[in-house]
Design an enzyme around this catalytic site. Structure first.
Site, PDB file in Angstrom:
ATOM      1  N   ASP A   1      -7.505  -2.051  -2.002  1.00  0.00           N
ATOM      2  CA  ASP A   1      -8.424  -2.803  -1.758  1.00  0.00           C
ATOM      3  C   ASP A   1     -10.233  -2.476  -2.172  1.00  0.00           C
ATOM      4  OD1 ASP A   1      -6.765  -4.248  -0.628  1.00  0.00           O
ATOM      5  OD2 ASP A   1      -6.899  -3.011   1.470  1.00  0.00           O
TER       6      ASP A   1
ATOM      7  N   GLU B   1      -5.954 -12.486  -0.895  1.00  0.00           N
ATOM      8  CA  GLU B   1      -6.818 -11.750  -0.042  1.00  0.00           C
ATOM      9  C   GLU B   1      -7.310 -10.848  -1.041  1.00  0.00           C
ATOM     10  OE1 GLU B   1      -4.128  -8.147   0.814  1.00  0.00           O
ATOM     11  OE2 GLU B   1      -4.034  -9.075   2.935  1.00  0.00           O
TER      12      GLU B   1
ATOM     13  N   HIS C   1       1.221  -1.031  -0.068  1.00  0.00           N
ATOM     14  CA  HIS C   1      -0.251  -0.261   0.203  1.00  0.00           C
ATOM     15  C   HIS C   1       1.030   1.263  -0.368  1.00  0.00           C
ATOM     16  CE1 HIS C   1      -4.126  -1.623   0.091  1.00  0.00           C
ATOM     17  NE2 HIS C   1      -3.559  -2.262   0.781  1.00  0.00           N
TER      18      HIS C   1
END
Ligand SMILES: [Zn+2]
Length: 319
Positions: free
Chosen positions: A238, A285, A231
């Protein structure tokens, strides 16, 4: 009498010529043997490889320094299996051999992939300052680190039409996300970003708060240490869908299937896929998507590899 002398002379000449021919033939043979002994085929066979193995190795290795390197190592026929693999990187050879000998159950393909992405080292015990000049192809994970003062590519706000308030990513990724959002919308899906760029300090706060409540071991499972979070690149989002914003069930949603099939067309890749945890270092994820640009996203999608594998083979290895 003269005739006899003449015949003897012819005989002597004949003998001399014959001797010269024999010496010549033997000499050529010795010379050829000598020459053959200088070849890598001979040296590899002397080193213990069969002639067939030596020939296969020579098909693969073209550079003398690679062959010298091979000769400096113990003979190992497993090398022949390794070199058949698409993502083989010669500079990793001794690590492949070591990993394979310690992990007999690992497939050759996995040995190559694991070593290429550095997963033969323990997380956070083999930090490599990442090449920050790579722009949208910068790699950040549990091995490659960003400096504290890293400046991402020009960052811009993601419009609240497509995101929760306060989200920012690099402008190029932002534009690509908007295109992707519109395409998803046409398929009846409303994407929404709930997390994006975080600077070093913000990541440090996230990690430290997890560490304070769960301890380092548990914190490491769910949050990246500062300097190790993707990030911080400004290239990750996300992303969820309006009707499913749960990390537990997003992987079962239509939006996730749509992203898996289409995101690469807009330059995004799934960064931590299911089944690749041993390479990425992260639990799957389904919501974490990384911008790498259309060209690279297409290769990663087609070859079904992780960004870590892409980076090792196509960027580091070709550099
Ligand atoms: Zn994420």
């Amino acid at each position: 009498m003269d005739k006899l002398k003449e015949n003897k002379k012819i005989l002597y000449i004949g003998i001399v010529v014959l001797i010269l021919i024999v010496v010549g033939i033997v000499g050529i043979k010795f010379y050829k043997d000598y020459q053959y002994k200088q070849t890598y085929e001979y040296k590899l066979v002397e080193h213990g490889y069969t002639l067939e193995e030596a020939k296969k190795l020579l098909d693969f290795y073209q550079k003398p320094e690679q062959l010298e390197n091979l000769l400096s190592m113990e003979k190992n026929s497993y090398i022949l299996e390794l070199v058949q693999e698409k993502y083989y990187i010669h500079s990793n050879l001794s690590r492949y051999l070591e990993y394979a000998s310690n992990n007999k159950e690992a497939s050759t393909k996995d040995v190559i992939a694991i070593v290429n992405v550095n997963a033969d080292y323990k997380y956070y015990e083999h930090d490599i300052p990442t090449d920050t000049s790579l722009g949208i192809l910068i790699n950040v994970n549990k091995y490659y680190t960003l400096p504290e003062d890293f400046e991402p590519l020009e960052i811009s706000d993601i419009s609240i039409r497509y995101s929760y308030e306060g989200n920012r990513i690099s402008s190029e990724a932002n534009d690509a996300y908007v295109s992707m959002w519109n395409a998803a919308q046409k398929s009846g899906l409303t994407l929404i970003v709930n997390s994006s760029y975080r600077d070093f300090k913000e990541q440090e706060d996230v990690y430290n708060s997890k560490k304070a409540s769960l301890g380092q071991k548990e914190a490491d499972k769910i949050a990246a240490r500062p300097g190790h979070s993707e990030h911080q690149t400004g290239l990750s989002i996300d992303v969820f869908e309006m009707s499913n914003q749960s990390t537990a069930t997003f992987k079962d949603s239509e939006a996730y299937t749509w992203l898996k099939d289409n995101a690469y067309l807009y330059g995004f890749i799934e960064r931590y896929p299911e089944g690749k945890e041993y390479l990425t270092g992260y639990s799957a994820e389904a919501w974490h998507w990384r911008y790498v640009g259309e060209e690279v996203a297409k290769i990663i999608h087609q070859e079904n590899i992780t960004f870590d594998e892409y980076y090792a083979y196509y960027i580091e290895n070709q550099a």
